[in-house]
Design a protein around this motif. Sequence first.
Motif, PDB file in Angstrom:
ATOM      1  N   LEU A   1       0.816  -1.215   0.000  1.00 52.37           N
ATOM      2  CA  LEU A   1       0.000   0.000   0.000  1.00 52.37           C
ATOM      3  C   LEU A   1       0.850   1.265   0.000  1.00 52.37           C
ATOM      4  CD1 LEU A   1      -2.856  -0.926   2.509  1.00 52.37           C
ATOM      5  CD2 LEU A   1      -2.839  -1.155   0.025  1.00 52.37           C
ATOM      6  N   HIS A   2       2.103   1.147   0.426  1.00 45.93           N
ATOM      7  CA  HIS A   2       2.978   2.325   0.445  1.00 45.93           C
ATOM      8  C   HIS A   2       3.244   2.853  -0.967  1.00 45.93           C
ATOM      9  CE1 HIS A   2       5.825  -0.973  -0.332  1.00 45.93           C
ATOM     10  NE2 HIS A   2       6.582  -0.058  -0.911  1.00 45.93           N
ATOM     11  N   LEU A   3       2.944   2.048  -1.976  1.00 42.74           N
ATOM     12  CA  LEU A   3       3.115   2.501  -3.359  1.00 42.74           C
ATOM     13  C   LEU A   3       2.000   3.451  -3.788  1.00 42.74           C
ATOM     14  CD1 LEU A   3       4.151  -0.867  -5.078  1.00 42.74           C
ATOM     15  CD2 LEU A   3       5.646   0.986  -4.308  1.00 42.74           C
ATOM     16  N   SER A   4       0.905   3.479  -3.026  1.00 49.96           N
ATOM     17  CA  SER A   4      -0.206   4.377  -3.352  1.00 49.96           C
ATOM     18  C   SER A   4       0.134   5.799  -2.920  1.00 49.96           C
ATOM     19  CB  SER A   4      -1.491   3.907  -2.662  1.00 49.96           C
ATOM     20  OG  SER A   4      -1.394   4.081  -1.257  1.00 49.96           O
ATOM     21  N   ASP A   5      -0.701   6.749  -3.328  1.00 52.92           N
ATOM     22  CA  ASP A   5      -0.478   8.153  -2.969  1.00 52.92           C
ATOM     23  C   ASP A   5      -1.040   8.487  -1.592  1.00 52.92           C
ATOM     24  OD1 ASP A   5       0.663   9.342  -5.555  1.00 52.92           O
ATOM     25  OD2 ASP A   5      -1.131   8.313  -6.276  1.00 52.92           O
ATOM     26  N   CYS A   6      -2.048   7.725  -1.169  1.00 55.86           N
ATOM     27  CA  CYS A   6      -2.684   7.981   0.122  1.00 55.86           C
ATOM     28  C   CYS A   6      -3.364   6.696   0.578  1.00 55.86           C
ATOM     29  CB  CYS A   6      -3.711   9.110  -0.006  1.00 55.86           C
ATOM     30  SG  CYS A   6      -4.592   9.510   1.518  1.00 55.86           S
ATOM     31  N   ILE A   7      -3.163   6.324   1.835  1.00 57.15           N
ATOM     32  CA  ILE A   7      -3.757   5.099   2.366  1.00 57.15           C
ATOM     33  C   ILE A   7      -5.040   5.435   3.124  1.00 57.15           C
ATOM     34  CG2 ILE A   7      -3.444   3.160   3.946  1.00 57.15           C
ATOM     35  CD1 ILE A   7      -0.467   3.256   3.320  1.00 57.15           C
ATOM     36  N   ILE A   8      -6.099   4.687   2.819  1.00 55.97           N
ATOM     37  CA  ILE A   8      -7.388   4.828   3.494  1.00 55.97           C
ATOM     38  C   ILE A   8      -7.577   3.627   4.411  1.00 55.97           C
ATOM     39  CG2 ILE A   8      -9.892   4.899   3.211  1.00 55.97           C
ATOM     40  CD1 ILE A   8      -9.464   6.091   0.442  1.00 55.97           C
ATOM     41  N   ASP A   9      -7.833   3.886   5.682  1.00 62.76           N
ATOM     42  CA  ASP A   9      -8.054   2.797   6.635  1.00 62.76           C
ATOM     43  C   ASP A   9      -9.518   2.378   6.696  1.00 62.76           C
ATOM     44  OD1 ASP A   9      -5.356   2.642   7.523  1.00 62.76           O
ATOM     45  OD2 ASP A   9      -5.677   4.440   8.720  1.00 62.76           O
ATOM     46  N   SER A  10     -10.412   3.320   6.376  1.00 63.73           N
ATOM     47  CA  SER A  10     -11.843   3.035   6.497  1.00 63.73           C
ATOM     48  C   SER A  10     -12.626   3.973   5.589  1.00 63.73           C
ATOM     49  CB  SER A  10     -12.299   3.224   7.946  1.00 63.73           C
ATOM     50  OG  SER A  10     -13.708   3.168   8.043  1.00 63.73           O
ATOM     51  N   PHE A  11     -13.722   3.457   5.035  1.00 65.55           N
ATOM     52  CA  PHE A  11     -14.628   4.299   4.251  1.00 65.55           C
ATOM     53  C   PHE A  11     -15.656   4.984   5.146  1.00 65.55           C
ATOM     54  CE2 PHE A  11     -13.543   1.015   0.928  1.00 65.55           C
ATOM     55  CZ  PHE A  11     -12.774   1.870   0.154  1.00 65.55           C
ATOM     56  N   LEU A  12     -15.577   4.732   6.445  1.00 69.53           N
ATOM     57  CA  LEU A  12     -16.547   5.288   7.382  1.00 69.53           C
ATOM     58  C   LEU A  12     -16.143   6.656   7.922  1.00 69.53           C
ATOM     59  CD1 LEU A  12     -17.401   2.066   9.426  1.00 69.53           C
ATOM     60  CD2 LEU A  12     -18.884   3.241   7.785  1.00 69.53           C
ATOM     61  N   GLN A  13     -14.892   7.087   7.657  1.00 69.48           N
ATOM     62  CA  GLN A  13     -14.481   8.382   8.177  1.00 69.48           C
ATOM     63  C   GLN A  13     -15.340   9.488   7.578  1.00 69.48           C
ATOM     64  OE1 GLN A  13     -10.426   7.471   6.401  1.00 69.48           O
ATOM     65  NE2 GLN A  13     -10.426   9.702   6.226  1.00 69.48           N
ATOM     66  N   ALA A  14     -15.686  10.459   8.399  1.00 70.76           N
ATOM     67  CA  ALA A  14     -16.702  11.450   8.052  1.00 70.76           C
ATOM     68  C   ALA A  14     -16.355  12.262   6.808  1.00 70.76           C
ATOM     69  CB  ALA A  14     -16.941  12.380   9.238  1.00 70.76           C
ATOM     70  N   ASP A  15     -15.068  12.534   6.584  1.00 68.73           N
ATOM     71  CA  ASP A  15     -14.678  13.414   5.484  1.00 68.73           C
ATOM     72  C   ASP A  15     -14.141  12.648   4.279  1.00 68.73           C
ATOM     73  OD1 ASP A  15     -12.433  12.500   6.759  1.00 68.73           O
ATOM     74  OD2 ASP A  15     -11.364  14.419   6.699  1.00 68.73           O
ATOM     75  N   ILE A  16     -14.510  11.372   4.141  1.00 72.49           N
ATOM     76  CA  ILE A  16     -13.943  10.547   3.081  1.00 72.49           C
ATOM     77  C   ILE A  16     -14.250  11.100   1.690  1.00 72.49           C
ATOM     78  CG2 ILE A  16     -15.928   8.978   3.103  1.00 72.49           C
ATOM     79  CD1 ILE A  16     -12.260   8.025   2.366  1.00 72.49           C
ATOM     80  N   THR A  17     -15.470  11.594   1.474  1.00 72.24           N
ATOM     81  CA  THR A  17     -15.812  12.152   0.159  1.00 72.24           C
ATOM     82  C   THR A  17     -14.968  13.381  -0.140  1.00 72.24           C
ATOM     83  OG1 THR A  17     -18.091  11.335   0.304  1.00 72.24           O
ATOM     84  CG2 THR A  17     -17.661  13.105  -1.269  1.00 72.24           C
ATOM     85  N   ASP A  18     -14.823  14.262   0.839  1.00 79.55           N
ATOM     86  CA  ASP A  18     -14.021  15.472   0.644  1.00 79.55           C
ATOM     87  C   ASP A  18     -12.565  15.130   0.351  1.00 79.55           C
ATOM     88  OD1 ASP A  18     -16.193  17.103   1.053  1.00 79.55           O
ATOM     89  OD2 ASP A  18     -15.809  17.380   3.192  1.00 79.55           O
ATOM     90  N   ILE A  19     -12.036  14.130   1.038  1.00 78.70           N
ATOM     91  CA  ILE A  19     -10.649  13.716   0.816  1.00 78.70           C
ATOM     92  C   ILE A  19     -10.454  13.285  -0.634  1.00 78.70           C
ATOM     93  CG2 ILE A  19      -8.953  11.915   1.349  1.00 78.70           C
ATOM     94  CD1 ILE A  19      -9.984  11.990   4.231  1.00 78.70           C
ATOM     95  N   ILE A  20     -11.401  12.517  -1.150  1.00 72.65           N
ATOM     96  CA  ILE A  20     -11.295  12.009  -2.520  1.00 72.65           C
ATOM     97  C   ILE A  20     -11.487  13.130  -3.545  1.00 72.65           C
ATOM     98  CG2 ILE A  20     -12.452  10.534  -4.228  1.00 72.65           C
ATOM     99  CD1 ILE A  20     -12.897   8.531  -1.922  1.00 72.65           C
ATOM    100  N   LEU A  21     -12.413  14.028  -3.282  1.00 71.17           N
ATOM    101  CA  LEU A  21     -12.710  15.083  -4.253  1.00 71.17           C
ATOM    102  C   LEU A  21     -11.632  16.158  -4.322  1.00 71.17           C
ATOM    103  CD1 LEU A  21     -16.562  15.618  -3.827  1.00 71.17           C
ATOM    104  CD2 LEU A  21     -15.342  14.279  -5.547  1.00 71.17           C
ATOM    105  N   ARG A  22     -10.915  16.367  -3.244  1.00 67.62           N
ATOM    106  CA  ARG A  22      -9.915  17.437  -3.251  1.00 67.62           C
ATOM    107  C   ARG A  22      -8.484  16.911  -3.343  1.00 67.62           C
ATOM    108  NH1 ARG A  22     -11.208  17.885   2.624  1.00 67.62           N
ATOM    109  NH2 ARG A  22      -9.412  17.066   3.782  1.00 67.62           N
ATOM    110  N   LYS A  23      -8.298  15.679  -3.726  1.00 65.64           N
ATOM    111  CA  LYS A  23      -6.958  15.062  -3.736  1.00 65.64           C
ATOM    112  C   LYS A  23      -5.946  15.956  -4.469  1.00 65.64           C
ATOM    113  CE  LYS A  23      -6.926  13.857  -8.239  1.00 65.64           C
ATOM    114  NZ  LYS A  23      -5.944  14.235  -9.235  1.00 65.64           N
TER     115      LYS A  23
END
Length: 217
Positions: free
Chosen positions: A195-217
Motif C-alpha cells: 500500500l505504500h506505493l499508493s499516494d494515500c492510504i485509506i483505513d476506512s470508508f466510514l471516516q466522516a470526510d472521506i468524500t471530501d478527501i477524494i474530491l480534493r486530492k
Amino acid sequence: MTQTVIFDMDGVIIDSEPLHYISQKKLTDKLGFSLTETQAQQFIGTSSKNMWQILKTQYELPYSVEELMEMGLESYFDILDQTPVEPIAGVRELIEDLHTHKIRLVLASSSERKSIDKVLKLFSLEKYFDHRISGAEFIQSKPHPEIFLTALQKTQSQPHQAVVIEDSTNGIKAAKAAGIFCFGYDNPNSPGQALHLSDCIIDSFLQADITDIILRK
C-alpha cells in the motif's frame, strides 16, 4: 478537482478475497494440487485468466485456460451464493455521495464481467456506475495499466482529473503506471499488499470526510 473515480471491486466494494481463496482451494484440491494462501496472495488484483495461465503451466493441468476460468467462476459463485455478504462498511454511502456530487464512477475490476454484474446486482449498485470494465477482457492484466487507461478513455478524462481506489499491489501499480492518483484501501483480508506505493492510504470508508478527501486530492 476530481471528476472521475475508478473503483476496484474485490477487496474494495466486496470483501471477497477470503471467498475467492475458499473457492480456489476447493477447486485446486479437485484438480490435484493445493493452492497455498501465499500463492493466492500473489494473484490478488490480477485477472483469473492470468492466474490460471500460470497455474496451468506450473501444474501441467489438462484443461484450457478458458475451461479453468469457467470452473473457477462456478466454484466462486457456489461459495458466494451460500455466504451472506454486504458491501464493505461505508463504501455504499461513499458511492452514493459521489454520485450525488455528479462524479463519473467507473468499476474497473480484474474479475470476469459475469462476476462484476453479479456483485453490483447483489448490492443494488448498478445504477451508480457509468462504466463497468473487466480486466479479463484485456490481453494484459493489472499491474499493466490498460484497464485504467481504458477507463480514462471511456470517461474522456485526463489522468489528473481521476482517482483510483485499490487494495492490491497489482492494482496500485497499474493506477500509477496510468498516471492516476491512487488511494490504497487497507483491507485486512488482502494481506501482504504494498500500500505504500499508493499516494494515500485509506483505513476506512466510514471516516466522516472521506468524500471530501477524494474530491480534493
